[in-house]
Scaffold this motif. Sequence first.
Motif, mmCIF file in Angstrom:
data_model
loop_
_atom_site.group_PDB
_atom_site.id
_atom_site.type_symbol
_atom_site.label_atom_id
_atom_site.label_comp_id
_atom_site.label_asym_id
_atom_site.label_seq_id
_atom_site.Cartn_x
_atom_site.Cartn_y
_atom_site.Cartn_z
ATOM 1 N N THR A 22 6.940 -10.523 6.610
ATOM 2 C CA THR A 22 7.024 -9.076 6.492
ATOM 3 C C THR A 22 8.403 -8.610 6.919
ATOM 4 O O THR A 22 8.868 -8.948 8.003
ATOM 5 N N PRO A 23 9.078 -7.814 6.078
ATOM 6 C CA PRO A 23 10.434 -7.392 6.404
ATOM 7 C C PRO A 23 10.492 -6.214 7.371
ATOM 8 O O PRO A 23 11.235 -5.275 7.171
ATOM 9 N N ALA A 24 9.682 -6.207 8.403
ATOM 10 C CA ALA A 24 9.654 -5.112 9.368
ATOM 11 C C ALA A 24 10.867 -5.203 10.289
ATOM 12 O O ALA A 24 11.057 -6.190 10.983
ATOM 13 N N LEU A 25 11.669 -4.154 10.288
ATOM 14 C CA LEU A 25 12.873 -4.154 11.119
ATOM 15 C C LEU A 25 12.569 -3.926 12.589
ATOM 16 O O LEU A 25 13.315 -4.348 13.455
ATOM 17 N N LEU A 26 11.494 -3.240 12.866
ATOM 18 C CA LEU A 26 11.248 -2.798 14.235
ATOM 19 C C LEU A 26 10.207 -3.619 14.978
ATOM 20 O O LEU A 26 9.592 -3.128 15.915
ATOM 21 N N THR A 44 -1.068 -3.776 3.399
ATOM 22 C CA THR A 44 -2.306 -3.763 2.626
ATOM 23 C C THR A 44 -1.939 -3.746 1.147
ATOM 24 O O THR A 44 -0.826 -3.377 0.794
ATOM 25 N N ARG A 45 -2.860 -4.167 0.334
ATOM 26 C CA ARG A 45 -2.665 -4.134 -1.121
ATOM 27 C C ARG A 45 -3.650 -3.158 -1.727
ATOM 28 O O ARG A 45 -4.813 -3.110 -1.354
ATOM 29 N N LYS A 46 -3.136 -2.388 -2.690
ATOM 30 C CA LYS A 46 -3.998 -1.471 -3.417
ATOM 31 C C LYS A 46 -3.548 -1.500 -4.869
ATOM 32 O O LYS A 46 -2.367 -1.275 -5.155
ATOM 33 N N ASN A 47 -4.467 -1.810 -5.744
ATOM 34 C CA ASN A 47 -4.172 -1.931 -7.179
ATOM 35 C C ASN A 47 -3.002 -2.879 -7.437
ATOM 36 O O ASN A 47 -2.132 -2.600 -8.258
ATOM 37 N N LEU A 50 1.814 -3.814 -2.924
ATOM 38 C CA LEU A 50 1.856 -4.086 -1.486
ATOM 39 C C LEU A 50 2.442 -2.890 -0.749
ATOM 40 O O LEU A 50 3.504 -2.376 -1.126
ATOM 41 N N TYR A 51 1.757 -2.436 0.286
ATOM 42 C CA TYR A 51 2.212 -1.331 1.124
ATOM 43 C C TYR A 51 2.433 -1.865 2.534
ATOM 44 O O TYR A 51 1.500 -2.380 3.150
ATOM 45 N N ASN A 52 3.660 -1.739 3.042
ATOM 46 C CA ASN A 52 3.983 -2.152 4.408
ATOM 47 C C ASN A 52 4.007 -0.918 5.297
ATOM 48 O O ASN A 52 4.545 0.127 4.908
ATOM 49 N N TYR A 53 3.456 -1.061 6.480
ATOM 50 C CA TYR A 53 3.483 0.045 7.424
ATOM 51 C C TYR A 53 3.402 -0.498 8.844
ATOM 52 O O TYR A 53 3.154 -1.677 9.059
ATOM 53 N N LEU A 60 -5.411 -0.250 15.799
ATOM 54 C CA LEU A 60 -5.961 -1.390 15.058
ATOM 55 C C LEU A 60 -7.104 -2.047 15.822
ATOM 56 O O LEU A 60 -8.068 -2.512 15.222
ATOM 57 N N GLY A 61 -6.995 -2.084 17.138
ATOM 58 C CA GLY A 61 -8.041 -2.683 17.968
ATOM 59 C C GLY A 61 -9.156 -1.719 18.313
ATOM 60 O O GLY A 61 -10.021 -2.034 19.134
ATOM 61 N N ARG A 62 -9.112 -0.539 17.738
ATOM 62 C CA ARG A 62 -10.130 0.504 17.932
ATOM 63 C C ARG A 62 -10.215 0.986 19.381
ATOM 64 O O ARG A 62 -11.220 1.547 19.794
ATOM 65 N N GLU A 63 -9.146 0.771 20.162
ATOM 66 C CA GLU A 63 -9.118 1.280 21.540
ATOM 67 C C GLU A 63 -8.703 2.743 21.556
ATOM 68 O O GLU A 63 -9.000 3.457 22.502
ATOM 69 N N CYS A 64 -7.977 3.159 20.519
ATOM 70 C CA CYS A 64 -7.514 4.542 20.429
ATOM 71 C C CYS A 64 -7.740 5.036 19.000
ATOM 72 O O CYS A 64 -6.799 5.144 18.214
ATOM 73 N N PRO A 65 -8.987 5.334 18.629
ATOM 74 C CA PRO A 65 -9.267 5.747 17.256
ATOM 75 C C PRO A 65 -8.603 7.072 16.867
ATOM 76 O O PRO A 65 -8.402 7.346 15.695
ATOM 77 N N ALA A 66 -8.256 7.888 17.860
ATOM 78 C CA ALA A 66 -7.603 9.171 17.581
ATOM 79 C C ALA A 66 -6.097 9.084 17.807
ATOM 80 O O ALA A 66 -5.461 10.075 18.158
ATOM 81 N N CYS A 67 -5.507 7.911 17.613
ATOM 82 C CA CYS A 67 -4.065 7.710 17.807
ATOM 83 C C CYS A 67 -3.287 8.749 17.006
ATOM 84 O O CYS A 67 -3.533 8.911 15.804
ATOM 85 N N PRO A 68 -2.355 9.470 17.634
ATOM 86 C CA PRO A 68 -1.613 10.504 16.903
ATOM 87 C C PRO A 68 -0.692 9.929 15.820
ATOM 88 O O PRO A 68 -0.321 10.625 14.890
ATOM 89 N N ILE A 69 -0.345 8.661 15.922
ATOM 90 C CA ILE A 69 0.513 8.037 14.918
ATOM 91 C C ILE A 69 -0.325 7.238 13.932
ATOM 92 O O ILE A 69 -0.135 7.315 12.733
ATOM 93 N N ALA A 70 -1.260 6.460 14.405
ATOM 94 C CA ALA A 70 -2.133 5.603 13.604
ATOM 95 C C ALA A 70 -1.316 4.668 12.714
ATOM 96 O O ALA A 70 -1.069 3.540 13.079
ATOM 97 N N ARG A 71 -0.884 5.155 11.556
ATOM 98 C CA ARG A 71 -0.082 4.347 10.633
ATOM 99 C C ARG A 71 1.137 5.131 10.181
ATOM 100 O O ARG A 71 1.055 6.322 9.934
ATOM 101 N N VAL A 72 2.262 4.407 10.060
ATOM 102 C CA VAL A 72 3.508 5.005 9.587
ATOM 103 C C VAL A 72 4.067 4.086 8.505
ATOM 104 O O VAL A 72 4.175 2.877 8.734
ATOM 105 N N PRO A 73 4.430 4.616 7.331
ATOM 106 C CA PRO A 73 5.029 3.754 6.309
ATOM 107 C C PRO A 73 6.287 3.064 6.857
ATOM 108 O O PRO A 73 7.176 3.716 7.402
ATOM 109 N N ALA A 74 6.344 1.744 6.731
ATOM 110 C CA ALA A 74 7.442 0.967 7.308
ATOM 111 C C ALA A 74 8.786 1.376 6.736
ATOM 112 O O ALA A 74 9.763 1.539 7.479
ATOM 113 N N GLY A 75 8.871 1.557 5.434
ATOM 114 C CA GLY A 75 10.146 1.919 4.809
ATOM 115 C C GLY A 75 10.686 3.241 5.322
ATOM 116 O O GLY A 75 11.881 3.380 5.587
ATOM 117 N N GLU A 76 9.795 4.217 5.488
ATOM 118 C CA GLU A 76 10.223 5.530 5.982
ATOM 119 C C GLU A 76 10.725 5.459 7.419
ATOM 120 O O GLU A 76 11.757 6.029 7.751
#
Length: 168
Positions: A22-26, A44-47, A50-53, A60-76
């Motif tokens: 995965t080309p994640a810089l951070l 994840t893959r959809k149709n 590939l979507y990187n985030y 992800l571990g369901r310890e914080c289901p109301a996470c204010p960030i949750a998921r952020v698109p990796a490229g952005e």
Amino acid sequence: DQVQASFGTSPRTRANGVRRQTPALLKVLACCGGCSSALTPTSTRKNGKLYNYYAGHKYLGRECPACPIARVPAGELDHIIIKQIAPALTSPEMVAQTAREIRRHDPAISEDAVRQELAKFEGVWPELFPAEQRRILELLIESVTVHADHVDIAFKPNSLTRLLKEAA
């Protein structure tokens, strides 16, 4: 036989192989400002696309289901970080601090020479391999904290001096 062989490999081992690609810089640098959770590169893959985030580890571990960030698109997020780094590197304070540090080892280096080298950053960045980009970010950045409305970057002290010495 190939399918059976893939089942023989543990899911954790397979996931680690995917994460390395995965080309994640951070990787390791980013965290959520809301729940202080490390942001993990995932995809994840959809149709067939590939979507990187980045996703909060606690989310992800369901310890914080109301996470204010949750998921952020990796490229952005990667783009935001790169756009914030270039002006920070060429700021008068950063140039002066770096020039002072370099002059301790080489008094002949001028502040203008340091400013010119730092200005080359934006032009060189796209030509670097992702692994080298990640290495440079890990050298420069102490942490990245992602909030719902902004991103904070903390730079490592004197890391820019080491980067300029390598560039020279």
